[in-house]
Scaffold this motif. Structure first.
Motif, PDB file in Angstrom:
ATOM      1  N   VAL A   1      -1.191   3.238   0.222  1.00 52.14           N
ATOM      2  CA  VAL A   1      -0.522   4.224  -0.624  1.00 52.14           C
ATOM      3  C   VAL A   1       0.895   4.511  -0.127  1.00 52.14           C
ATOM      4  O   VAL A   1       1.790   4.836  -0.925  1.00 52.14           O
ATOM      5  N   LEU A   2       1.129   4.376   1.163  1.00 46.68           N
ATOM      6  CA  LEU A   2       2.457   4.648   1.714  1.00 46.68           C
ATOM      7  C   LEU A   2       3.487   3.631   1.235  1.00 46.68           C
ATOM      8  O   LEU A   2       4.689   3.919   1.223  1.00 46.68           O
ATOM      9  N   LEU A   3       3.016   2.463   0.850  1.00 41.97           N
ATOM     10  CA  LEU A   3       3.911   1.422   0.352  1.00 41.97           C
ATOM     11  C   LEU A   3       4.003   1.427  -1.170  1.00 41.97           C
ATOM     12  O   LEU A   3       5.024   1.031  -1.734  1.00 41.97           O
TER      13      LEU A   3
ATOM     14  N   TYR B   1       9.067  -1.274   6.232  1.00 41.78           N
ATOM     15  CA  TYR B   1       7.977  -0.351   5.914  1.00 41.78           C
ATOM     16  C   TYR B   1       6.618  -1.025   6.103  1.00 41.78           C
ATOM     17  O   TYR B   1       5.685  -0.432   6.654  1.00 41.78           O
ATOM     18  N   GLN B   2       6.502  -2.262   5.626  1.00 35.95           N
ATOM     19  CA  GLN B   2       5.231  -2.973   5.725  1.00 35.95           C
ATOM     20  C   GLN B   2       4.805  -3.144   7.179  1.00 35.95           C
ATOM     21  O   GLN B   2       3.651  -2.878   7.551  1.00 35.95           O
ATOM     22  N   HIS B   3       5.723  -3.572   8.025  1.00 27.83           N
ATOM     23  CA  HIS B   3       5.390  -3.766   9.434  1.00 27.83           C
ATOM     24  C   HIS B   3       5.017  -2.446  10.101  1.00 27.83           C
ATOM     25  O   HIS B   3       4.079  -2.392  10.910  1.00 27.83           O
ATOM     26  N   THR B   4       5.736  -1.394   9.752  1.00 26.78           N
ATOM     27  CA  THR B   4       5.444  -0.100  10.365  1.00 26.78           C
ATOM     28  C   THR B   4       4.078   0.414   9.936  1.00 26.78           C
ATOM     29  O   THR B   4       3.302   0.921  10.759  1.00 26.78           O
ATOM     30  N   VAL B   5       3.767   0.286   8.659  1.00 29.88           N
ATOM     31  CA  VAL B   5       2.457   0.726   8.172  1.00 29.88           C
ATOM     32  C   VAL B   5       1.345  -0.100   8.813  1.00 29.88           C
ATOM     33  O   VAL B   5       0.269   0.428   9.136  1.00 29.88           O
TER      34      VAL B   5
ATOM     35  N   ILE C   1       5.563   8.204   6.572  1.00 27.96           N
ATOM     36  CA  ILE C   1       4.953   7.285   7.539  1.00 27.96           C
ATOM     37  C   ILE C   1       5.003   7.897   8.936  1.00 27.96           C
ATOM     38  O   ILE C   1       4.025   7.842   9.696  1.00 27.96           O
ATOM     39  N   LEU C   2       6.125   8.505   9.272  1.00 32.41           N
ATOM     40  CA  LEU C   2       6.259   9.137  10.581  1.00 32.41           C
ATOM     41  C   LEU C   2       5.246  10.270  10.745  1.00 32.41           C
ATOM     42  O   LEU C   2       4.686  10.469  11.833  1.00 32.41           O
TER      43      LEU C   2
ATOM     44  N   VAL D   1     -10.775   9.994   5.945  1.00 37.41           N
ATOM     45  CA  VAL D   1     -10.548   8.653   5.411  1.00 37.41           C
ATOM     46  C   VAL D   1      -9.234   8.659   4.640  1.00 37.41           C
ATOM     47  O   VAL D   1      -9.017   9.522   3.779  1.00 37.41           O
ATOM     48  N   PRO D   2      -8.338   7.725   4.924  1.00 36.08           N
ATOM     49  CA  PRO D   2      -7.075   7.685   4.173  1.00 36.08           C
ATOM     50  C   PRO D   2      -7.340   7.463   2.686  1.00 36.08           C
ATOM     51  O   PRO D   2      -8.144   6.605   2.315  1.00 36.08           O
ATOM     52  N   PRO D   3      -6.695   8.217   1.818  1.00 39.63           N
ATOM     53  CA  PRO D   3      -6.934   8.057   0.376  1.00 39.63           C
ATOM     54  C   PRO D   3      -6.215   6.834  -0.174  1.00 39.63           C
ATOM     55  O   PRO D   3      -5.167   6.434   0.338  1.00 39.63           O
ATOM     56  N   ASN D   4      -6.797   6.240  -1.211  1.00 42.54           N
ATOM     57  CA  ASN D   4      -6.044   5.211  -1.925  1.00 42.54           C
ATOM     58  C   ASN D   4      -5.161   5.901  -2.961  1.00 42.54           C
ATOM     59  O   ASN D   4      -5.223   7.121  -3.140  1.00 42.54           O
ATOM     60  N   ILE D   5      -4.370   5.133  -3.655  1.00 40.55           N
ATOM     61  CA  ILE D   5      -3.363   5.741  -4.528  1.00 40.55           C
ATOM     62  C   ILE D   5      -3.995   6.525  -5.675  1.00 40.55           C
ATOM     63  O   ILE D   5      -3.408   7.489  -6.178  1.00 40.55           O
ATOM     64  N   ASP D   6      -5.220   6.159  -6.075  1.00 41.04           N
ATOM     65  CA  ASP D   6      -5.896   6.886  -7.149  1.00 41.04           C
ATOM     66  C   ASP D   6      -6.538   8.180  -6.664  1.00 41.04           C
ATOM     67  O   ASP D   6      -6.930   9.023  -7.480  1.00 41.04           O
TER      68      ASP D   6
END
Length: 259
Positions: A117-119, A136-140, A189-190, A249-254
């Motif tokens: 979701v962060l991306l 961003y991708q590498h950081t996530v 992200i931070l 649990v991290p949420p998905n975008i939905d």
């Protein structure tokens, strides 16, 4: 005591900068170890009070990112001086783990999937260049790897702590630029990185108070359209208490809840 120690730190940083700019082969090891110590201190000072005195700037996450990059800048120099030994062997970091030297491993795409979701959030109005997207991708992925080892309890907390302390030195340089520019995606992200410190705080007392101080501040800087993706850091902040509460649990975008 904190005020006095902070002034000593500022003096040490000034001396380190001078040594950093003028080191020779003979004193490189000392300069590198000083950079590692400043990285450690800058991480744990994130829990310090802002009200030290009028001459001392508040110690925020931006200062952490700036102070903790020294080892990364010195590693390439080390490789030209001592080609058969990685500088982290001096501190014992490679012997005790984790090994953070393999980019292909620490930035593996699959690690970032829980935080996809962060991306994906706000891509319709937040233009991201190809270079920024990779940063961003590498950081996530790096953040996702930290989440993975915590969730699976696959390494001791102290080893996971090394991943967090090394974050400014291992995150892509472009990501640090984006975070220092206060780009919303980078700030969110931070906040997830800081949330990991909250999870470890019951095992690593140096992290106590960092998330409570910085996550609300980061959220306050975000435009309203970005606040929903603070759902996971805020859940960590309010549910993790060191007494066995399950890891959110991290949420998905939905599943991201609008506010």
């Amino acid at each position: 005591m904190l005020r006095i120690s902070t002034h000593y730190l500022h003096s040490a940083i000034r001396g380190h900068r001078t040594a950093f700019e003028n080191f020779t082969d003979g004193d490189f090891e000392a300069v590198y170890l000083s950079a590692v110590l400043i990285t450690l201190i800058s991480t744990f000072l994130m829990s310090a009070s802002d009200s030290l005195d009028e001459s001392t700037a508040p110690f925020d996450e931006s200062m952490w990112l700036r102070l903790a990059v020294g080892p990364r800048e010195l590693v390439p120099v080390w490789k030209t001086l001592i080609q058969d030994e990685h500088p982290l062997t001096i501190t014992g970091a490679l012997r005790e783990g984790p090994d953070l030297s393999d980019d292909a491993e620490v930035f593996r795409l699959e690690y970032g999937r829980p935080f996809d979701v962060l991306l994906r959030w706000a891509t319709e109005f937040d233009y991201v260049s190809e270079d920024d997207s990779e940063a961003y991708q590498h950081t996530v992925s790096y953040v996702g790897l930290i989440y993975k080892v915590i969730n699976e309890a696959s390494e001791p907390p102290l080893a996971t702590s090394r991943r967090l302390i090394a974050f400014p030195a291992r995150a892509p340089p472009r990501f640090l630029d984006l975070a220092l520019e206060k780009r919303p995606r980078a700030l969110v992200i931070l906040a997830h990185v800081v949330a990991m410190m909250k999870i470890l705080a019951h095992s690593i007392p140096w992290y106590v108070g960092i998330a409570e101080k910085h996550i609300p501040v980061i959220e306050s800087r975000l435009p309203s359209g970005w606040k929903p993706v603070m759902q996971w850091p805020m859940a960590v902040l309010h549910t993790i208490d060191g007494r066995g509460a399950p890891l959110p649990v991290p949420p998905n975008i939905d599943e991201v809840s609008p506010r």
